[in-house]
Design a protein around this motif. Structure first.
Motif, PDB file in Angstrom:
ATOM      1  N   HIS A   1       0.857  -1.189   0.000  1.00 40.80           N
ATOM      2  CA  HIS A   1       0.000   0.000   0.000  1.00 40.80           C
ATOM      3  C   HIS A   1       0.881   1.223   0.000  1.00 40.80           C
ATOM      4  CE1 HIS A   1      -2.952   2.948   1.396  1.00 40.80           C
ATOM      5  NE2 HIS A   1      -3.856   2.119   0.955  1.00 40.80           N
ATOM      6  N   PRO A   2       0.439   2.385  -0.567  1.00 44.14           N
ATOM      7  CA  PRO A   2       1.251   3.581  -0.577  1.00 44.14           C
ATOM      8  C   PRO A   2       1.633   4.087   0.802  1.00 44.14           C
ATOM      9  CG  PRO A   2      -0.562   3.784  -2.108  1.00 44.14           C
ATOM     10  CD  PRO A   2      -0.786   2.528  -1.337  1.00 44.14           C
ATOM     11  N   LEU A   3       0.769   3.906   1.777  1.00 43.87           N
ATOM     12  CA  LEU A   3       1.061   4.376   3.112  1.00 43.87           C
ATOM     13  C   LEU A   3       1.559   3.226   3.964  1.00 43.87           C
ATOM     14  CD1 LEU A   3      -2.078   6.627   3.684  1.00 43.87           C
ATOM     15  CD2 LEU A   3       0.148   7.271   2.779  1.00 43.87           C
ATOM     16  N   LEU A   4       1.971   3.545   5.188  1.00 39.89           N
ATOM     17  CA  LEU A   4       2.416   2.513   6.118  1.00 39.89           C
ATOM     18  C   LEU A   4       1.318   1.495   6.320  1.00 39.89           C
ATOM     19  CD1 LEU A   4       4.392   1.440   8.301  1.00 39.89           C
ATOM     20  CD2 LEU A   4       3.228   2.939   9.912  1.00 39.89           C
ATOM     21  N   LEU A   5       1.668   0.208   6.298  1.00 42.34           N
ATOM     22  CA  LEU A   5       0.672  -0.831   6.357  1.00 42.34           C
ATOM     23  C   LEU A   5       0.583  -1.410   7.754  1.00 42.34           C
ATOM     24  CD1 LEU A   5       1.581  -2.424   2.965  1.00 42.34           C
ATOM     25  CD2 LEU A   5      -0.355  -1.002   3.493  1.00 42.34           C
ATOM     26  N   ALA A   6      -0.409  -0.989   8.502  1.00 37.58           N
ATOM     27  CA  ALA A   6      -0.673  -1.577   9.805  1.00 37.58           C
ATOM     28  C   ALA A   6      -1.797  -2.582   9.598  1.00 37.58           C
ATOM     29  CB  ALA A   6      -1.087  -0.503  10.804  1.00 37.58           C
TER      30      ALA A   6
ATOM     31  N   TYR B   1      11.656   8.986 -10.235  1.00 39.11           N
ATOM     32  CA  TYR B   1      11.106   8.696  -8.911  1.00 39.11           C
ATOM     33  C   TYR B   1       9.891   7.780  -9.005  1.00 39.11           C
ATOM     34  CZ  TYR B   1      13.822  12.905  -7.908  1.00 39.11           C
ATOM     35  OH  TYR B   1      14.825  13.834  -7.821  1.00 39.11           O
ATOM     36  N   PHE B   2       9.660   7.005  -7.944  1.00 41.67           N
ATOM     37  CA  PHE B   2       8.412   6.260  -7.832  1.00 41.67           C
ATOM     38  C   PHE B   2       7.291   7.252  -7.521  1.00 41.67           C
ATOM     39  CE2 PHE B   2      11.290   2.739  -7.400  1.00 41.67           C
ATOM     40  CZ  PHE B   2      10.592   1.659  -7.919  1.00 41.67           C
ATOM     41  N   ALA B   3       6.182   7.150  -8.250  1.00 39.17           N
ATOM     42  CA  ALA B   3       5.038   8.038  -8.038  1.00 39.17           C
ATOM     43  C   ALA B   3       3.896   7.217  -7.448  1.00 39.17           C
ATOM     44  CB  ALA B   3       4.601   8.687  -9.348  1.00 39.17           C
ATOM     45  N   THR B   4       3.576   7.471  -6.190  1.00 43.35           N
ATOM     46  CA  THR B   4       2.491   6.773  -5.514  1.00 43.35           C
ATOM     47  C   THR B   4       1.270   7.681  -5.520  1.00 43.35           C
ATOM     48  OG1 THR B   4       4.019   5.550  -4.099  1.00 43.35           O
ATOM     49  CG2 THR B   4       1.737   5.726  -3.357  1.00 43.35           C
TER      50      THR B   4
ATOM     51  N   LEU C   1     -15.172  10.409 -12.433  1.00 43.08           N
ATOM     52  CA  LEU C   1     -15.008   8.968 -12.558  1.00 43.08           C
ATOM     53  C   LEU C   1     -13.775   8.533 -11.768  1.00 43.08           C
ATOM     54  CD1 LEU C   1     -15.658   8.757 -16.392  1.00 43.08           C
ATOM     55  CD2 LEU C   1     -17.262   8.148 -14.585  1.00 43.08           C
ATOM     56  N   ALA C   2     -13.984   7.699 -10.756  1.00 42.25           N
ATOM     57  CA  ALA C   2     -12.892   7.273  -9.889  1.00 42.25           C
ATOM     58  C   ALA C   2     -12.059   6.181 -10.547  1.00 42.25           C
ATOM     59  CB  ALA C   2     -13.440   6.778  -8.559  1.00 42.25           C
ATOM     60  N   VAL C   3     -10.755   6.241 -10.294  1.00 40.20           N
ATOM     61  CA  VAL C   3      -9.804   5.277 -10.842  1.00 40.20           C
ATOM     62  C   VAL C   3      -9.077   4.603  -9.682  1.00 40.20           C
ATOM     63  CG1 VAL C   3      -7.798   4.967 -12.350  1.00 40.20           C
ATOM     64  CG2 VAL C   3      -9.512   6.706 -12.883  1.00 40.20           C
ATOM     65  N   GLN C   4      -8.766   3.336  -9.848  1.00 39.95           N
ATOM     66  CA  GLN C   4      -7.991   2.606  -8.843  1.00 39.95           C
ATOM     67  C   GLN C   4      -6.664   3.294  -8.608  1.00 39.95           C
ATOM     68  OE1 GLN C   4      -8.961  -0.406  -7.293  1.00 39.95           O
ATOM     69  NE2 GLN C   4      -7.174  -0.055  -5.991  1.00 39.95           N
ATOM     70  N   ASP C   5      -6.245   3.408  -7.341  1.00 42.08           N
ATOM     71  CA  ASP C   5      -4.954   4.043  -7.074  1.00 42.08           C
ATOM     72  C   ASP C   5      -3.811   3.083  -7.423  1.00 42.08           C
ATOM     73  OD1 ASP C   5      -5.124   2.203  -5.047  1.00 42.08           O
ATOM     74  OD2 ASP C   5      -5.209   3.651  -3.429  1.00 42.08           O
ATOM     75  N   GLY C   6      -2.586   3.609  -7.428  1.00 38.21           N
ATOM     76  CA  GLY C   6      -1.469   2.759  -7.805  1.00 38.21           C
ATOM     77  C   GLY C   6      -0.128   3.457  -7.655  1.00 38.21           C
ATOM     78  N   MET C   7       0.929   2.711  -7.913  1.00 40.53           N
ATOM     79  CA  MET C   7       2.282   3.232  -7.845  1.00 40.53           C
ATOM     80  C   MET C   7       2.958   2.983  -9.191  1.00 40.53           C
ATOM     81  SD  MET C   7       5.376   2.263  -5.189  1.00 40.53           S
ATOM     82  CE  MET C   7       5.377   0.520  -5.699  1.00 40.53           C
ATOM     83  N   ILE C   8       3.544   4.039  -9.759  1.00 47.50           N
ATOM     84  CA  ILE C   8       4.170   3.937 -11.077  1.00 47.50           C
ATOM     85  C   ILE C   8       5.674   4.054 -10.899  1.00 47.50           C
ATOM     86  CG2 ILE C   8       4.254   4.855 -13.420  1.00 47.50           C
ATOM     87  CD1 ILE C   8       1.364   5.779 -11.154  1.00 47.50           C
TER      88      ILE C   8
ATOM     89  N   VAL D   1       1.558  10.837  -2.844  1.00 52.23           N
ATOM     90  CA  VAL D   1       2.161  10.737  -1.521  1.00 52.23           C
ATOM     91  C   VAL D   1       3.629  11.150  -1.622  1.00 52.23           C
ATOM     92  CG1 VAL D   1       2.575   9.260   0.471  1.00 52.23           C
ATOM     93  CG2 VAL D   1       0.604   8.824  -1.016  1.00 52.23           C
ATOM     94  N   ASP D   2       4.018  12.182  -0.856  1.00 51.32           N
ATOM     95  CA  ASP D   2       5.396  12.662  -0.956  1.00 51.32           C
ATOM     96  C   ASP D   2       6.312  11.953   0.032  1.00 51.32           C
ATOM     97  OD1 ASP D   2       4.957  13.784   1.542  1.00 51.32           O
ATOM     98  OD2 ASP D   2       5.187  15.864   0.885  1.00 51.32           O
ATOM     99  N   ASP D   3       7.550  12.445   0.177  1.00 49.09           N
ATOM    100  CA  ASP D   3       8.549  11.792   1.022  1.00 49.09           C
ATOM    101  C   ASP D   3       8.132  11.713   2.487  1.00 49.09           C
ATOM    102  OD1 ASP D   3      10.094  11.521  -1.212  1.00 49.09           O
ATOM    103  OD2 ASP D   3      11.587  13.036  -0.669  1.00 49.09           O
ATOM    104  N   GLU D   4       7.315  12.662   2.932  1.00 43.73           N
ATOM    105  CA  GLU D   4       6.898  12.714   4.327  1.00 43.73           C
ATOM    106  C   GLU D   4       5.544  12.044   4.561  1.00 43.73           C
ATOM    107  OE1 GLU D   4       9.074  13.821   6.434  1.00 43.73           O
ATOM    108  OE2 GLU D   4      10.411  14.357   4.775  1.00 43.73           O
ATOM    109  N   GLY D   5       4.968  11.466   3.510  1.00 39.90           N
ATOM    110  CA  GLY D   5       3.663  10.845   3.647  1.00 39.90           C
ATOM    111  C   GLY D   5       2.510  11.801   3.462  1.00 39.90           C
TER     112      GLY D   5
END
Length: 249
Positions: free
Chosen positions: A8-13, A182-185, A198-205, A234-238
């Motif tokens: 997941h783009p964010l921390l995974l708890a 850079y990775f783009a989340t 129209l909503a699109v599934q999120d992702g990381m490129i 999502v940037d370097d600091e979340g």
């Protein structure tokens, strides 16, 4: 019983929901990702045990293979200590050491830090026919290894992303091209066509790559002049950085 967190783009708890109640990872980190600069040989991360009981934590870094273990991983970043005990409320400093293995110098490399949380075994007496369930939790977070002197700055990522509508048969998709190193989340991606969102599934490129993401609504989509994409990155600091771009066809 063992569990693994999904990427997941964010921390995974990771939380497990079931008849036994709710079990959430109690060992958390101070930030959602670690950006490891190539000019340094190590980085640090604070972790906190928010549980009301002590736990043993095992750590390792992998390259994205979900079946990895501390014995099989071959990532060039080593977390120290590799295994340690944390008392309730204790905060601990985790060091990430770069082994010096050669990595691409023109783009970021992505790895994953694993925090494997093992709770204590209860010594309370129980009846012979009772079943005892022990839940171990695995939290994962991104470790981005960033070379020095890349061709552009991270804050320019939003302006460089390109979005193209692909309307094949009755299954429309959104292609995202990432020409940056850079990775783009991305999250909360919306295509705005007239008054319709129209909503699109999120992702990381990945750097210098493209990814095709599905729309959340079924059916064909017909674009029109002025259609655009609204998204957050999502940037370097979340933090979530909003962006807009013209929708291409």
């Amino acid at each position: 019983m063992s569990s693994k967190a999904m990427r997941h783009p964010l921390l995974l708890a990771l939380c497990l929901l079931g008849p036994v109640g709710v079990a959430c990872a109690g060992v958390t980190a101070e930030k959602t990702r670690v950006v490891f600069s190539a000019k340094n040989s190590e980085a640090s991360l604070q972790v906190l045990n928010q549980n009301s009981y002590p736990v043993v934590v095992q750590t390792w870094v992998d390259d994205g293979e979900m079946s990895s273990t501390p014995d099989t991983t071959q990532a060039p970043i080593i977390p120290l200590p590799a295994i340690f005990r944390m008392e309730p409320g204790e905060q601990r400093n985790l060091r990430l050491i770069y082994s010096g293995e050669a990595l691409p110098k023109d783009r970021e490399s992505l790895f994953w830090l694993n925090l494997y949380e093992i709770p204590p075994r209860s010594n309370a007496p129980q009846s012979p026919d009772a079943t005892r369930l022990t839940i171990t939790l695995r939290t994962q977070m991104k470790v981005l290894f960033r070379p020095v002197q890349l061709q552009s700055a991270p804050h320019t990522i939003n302006q460089q992303l390109q979005f193209t509508l692909q309307n094949t048969a009755s299954t429309p998709t959104l292609r995202i091209d990432n020409p940056t190193p850079y990775f783009a989340t991305l999250s909360t991606i919306k295509v705005k066509i007239g008054a319709t969102d129209l909503a699109v599934q999120d992702g990381m490129i990945a750097p210098f790559a493209q990814q095709t993401l599905p729309f959340k609504q079924p059916g064909s989509i017909h674009s029109e002049a002025g259609a655009q994409v609204e998204f957050t990155r999502v940037d370097d600091e979340g933090n979530l950085i909003p962006g807009t771009a013209k929708l291409m066809q």
